[in-house]
Design a protein around this motif. Structure first.
Motif, short mmCIF file in Angstrom:
data_model
loop_
_atom_site.label_atom_id
_atom_site.label_comp_id
_atom_site.label_asym_id
_atom_site.label_seq_id
_atom_site.Cartn_x
_atom_site.Cartn_y
_atom_site.Cartn_z
N SER A 74 26.69 44.32 39.83
CA SER A 74 25.27 44.02 39.63
C SER A 74 24.73 43.02 40.65
N ASN A 75 25.58 42.63 41.60
CA ASN A 75 25.14 41.70 42.64
C ASN A 75 24.49 42.48 43.79
N ALA A 76 23.17 42.34 43.92
CA ALA A 76 22.42 43.14 44.89
C ALA A 76 22.74 42.78 46.33
N SER A 77 23.34 41.59 46.55
CA SER A 77 23.60 41.18 47.94
C SER A 77 24.88 41.76 48.49
N ARG A 78 25.64 42.50 47.68
CA ARG A 78 26.88 43.07 48.19
C ARG A 78 26.62 44.41 48.85
N ASP A 79 27.35 44.66 49.92
CA ASP A 79 27.17 45.85 50.75
C ASP A 79 27.48 47.14 49.98
N ARG A 80 26.49 47.98 49.81
CA ARG A 80 26.69 49.21 49.03
C ARG A 80 27.26 50.35 49.87
N HIS A 81 27.53 50.08 51.15
CA HIS A 81 28.09 51.14 52.00
C HIS A 81 29.61 51.10 52.05
N LEU A 82 30.18 50.01 51.53
CA LEU A 82 31.63 49.84 51.54
C LEU A 82 32.19 49.90 50.13
N LEU A 83 33.25 50.68 49.93
CA LEU A 83 33.88 50.74 48.62
C LEU A 83 35.38 50.52 48.79
N CYS A 84 35.92 49.54 48.09
CA CYS A 84 37.34 49.26 48.17
C CYS A 84 37.99 49.71 46.85
N VAL A 85 39.00 50.57 46.95
CA VAL A 85 39.66 51.09 45.74
C VAL A 85 40.98 50.35 45.53
N VAL A 86 41.14 49.72 44.36
CA VAL A 86 42.38 48.99 44.05
C VAL A 86 43.00 49.53 42.77
N GLU A 87 44.28 49.22 42.57
CA GLU A 87 44.97 49.71 41.38
C GLU A 87 44.58 48.94 40.12
N SER A 88 44.47 47.60 40.27
CA SER A 88 44.20 46.80 39.06
C SER A 88 43.31 45.60 39.36
N PRO A 89 42.74 45.00 38.31
CA PRO A 89 41.87 43.84 38.50
C PRO A 89 42.55 42.67 39.22
N GLY B 23 47.23 27.80 37.98
CA GLY B 23 46.24 28.86 38.18
C GLY B 23 46.82 30.26 38.25
N LYS B 24 47.91 30.39 38.99
CA LYS B 24 48.50 31.72 39.19
C LYS B 24 49.09 32.27 37.88
N SER B 25 49.82 31.42 37.14
CA SER B 25 50.40 31.87 35.87
C SER B 25 49.30 32.18 34.87
N ALA B 26 48.27 31.34 34.85
CA ALA B 26 47.17 31.54 33.90
C ALA B 26 46.51 32.89 34.16
N GLN B 27 46.34 33.22 35.45
CA GLN B 27 45.73 34.50 35.82
C GLN B 27 46.61 35.66 35.34
N ARG B 28 47.91 35.49 35.56
CA ARG B 28 48.85 36.55 35.16
C ARG B 28 48.82 36.73 33.64
N MET B 29 48.78 35.62 32.90
CA MET B 29 48.75 35.69 31.44
C MET B 29 47.47 36.40 30.97
N ALA B 30 46.33 36.01 31.55
CA ALA B 30 45.06 36.59 31.12
C ALA B 30 45.05 38.10 31.35
N PHE B 31 45.48 38.53 32.54
CA PHE B 31 45.47 39.96 32.84
C PHE B 31 46.46 40.72 31.96
N HIS B 32 47.61 40.08 31.71
CA HIS B 32 48.63 40.72 30.86
C HIS B 32 48.07 40.97 29.46
N LEU B 33 47.44 39.93 28.89
CA LEU B 33 46.90 40.06 27.53
C LEU B 33 45.80 41.12 27.49
N LEU B 34 44.92 41.10 28.48
CA LEU B 34 43.80 42.05 28.49
C LEU B 34 44.27 43.48 28.68
#
Lengths: 200, 200
Positions: A74-89, B23-34
């Motif tokens: 929802s951030n309008a300032s981000r480039d809408r021409h580039l899409l990066c595909v990742v496995e997980s958050p 920070g790193k462990s906290a991030q890992r915990m949060a993603f794991h739980l979610l």
């Protein structure tokens, strides 16, 4: 454990759901919170409750989000021409922290793995195809992990991109910065050697 | 961290109140739980909330308890002639787990340390004296830590016990089981050598 408090025993047991936390660490955490950090412990309990109940997935990029659309989409300032595909958050977070990338994302929440029942449907590739069809995207950066399954997924996605007239790109492989050649694994070294670049 | 979800960022920050979690462990915990443990995460949130709000101290032994009297003090089958004094609930838990002790406890919630403002008052020694005066206790086991402050506390408590006509005892010092003499620290080795026992 008999510690005189059944509720404390429950807390120690409940803390073991955290990754990397066994009985001993859970006990240490529980006593630490009770003795010194009641306020922050209560804050953690409330934030955790809210997060577990409210965080779902962004309807556009499938990233974690408590709103129908995440703050990146929802951030309008981000480039809408580039899409990066990742496995997980987690991968998305790593890219956000390390790079200056200002485009958008698509989170697969997995990788193609037919044996585990993860096909194009589970990865939301229909949603991705729809987005590629919108005509805004010019480059699709395939940032899946450099594992066998990640590479297979990237290969499949590259075909999708080409079919939609979009240029697919892949993260560069090679020796890591600051590493010593002696300790780099053979596959990586062979790859880096084969794809050597001319020095201007 | 920009991860597309402010609530997720809050959760990662809140998890850092746990000891040993950065920070790193906290991030890992949060993603794991979610990603994998929503149910158990919610259970943890609720147990934590309840524990932080309800767990106080036993009015008799000062151990953690959600009731006015903890399950050890209210257990009629435990020997009322033995009293073990420990510095903290963690020590109580360790003794419960390792030994077959069936007596009662008194938890100081600290050790005598005038520089930190911890005197007899803060350790609840008035409550302890009252209990010694009840006339039931025959032996008081001093299980404070073998540190300078722990020893000083034990010394003080031993005087209290003697004044009330109760026999004070102290945990034995010596080389740990399974340890190698070569690696035992000098103080412990000297102590073990000095207090050697005759072999029957």
């Amino acid at each position: 454990m008999s510690s005189g408090s059944p509720l404390l025993a429950d807390l120690i047991e409940a803390l073991r759901c955290l990754p990397g936390v066994g009985g001993k660490s859970a006990q240490r955490m529980a006593f630490h919170l009770l003795e010194r950090e009641r306020e922050r412990g209560l804050k953690l309990a409330d934030t955790l409750h809210e997060a577990m109940q409210r965080i779902g997935h962004c309807t556009r990029c499938r990233n974690f989000s408590e709103e129908p659309m995440c703050t990146i989409c929802s951030n309008a300032s981000r480039d809408r021409h580039l899409l990066c595909v990742v496995e997980s958050p987690v991968d998305l977070a790593a890219i956000e922290q390390a790079t200056g990338y200002r485009g958008q994302y698509f989170v697969l929440m997995g990788r193609l793995s037919p044996l585990d029942g993860l096909g194009p449907q589970e990865l939301g590739l229909d949603l991705l195809s729809e987005r590629l069809g919108e005509g805004e995207i010019e480059e699709m950066i395939l940032a899946t992990n450099p594992t066998v399954e990640g590479e297979a997924t990237a290969h499949y996605l590259a075909q999708l991109a080409r079919a939609a007239g979009i240029k697919p790109t892949r993260l560069a492989h090679g020796v890591p910065l600051g590493g010593e050649l002696e300790y780099v694994d053979r596959g990586t070294l062979a790859h880096a050697f084969g794809s050597r670049l001319s020095v201007d």
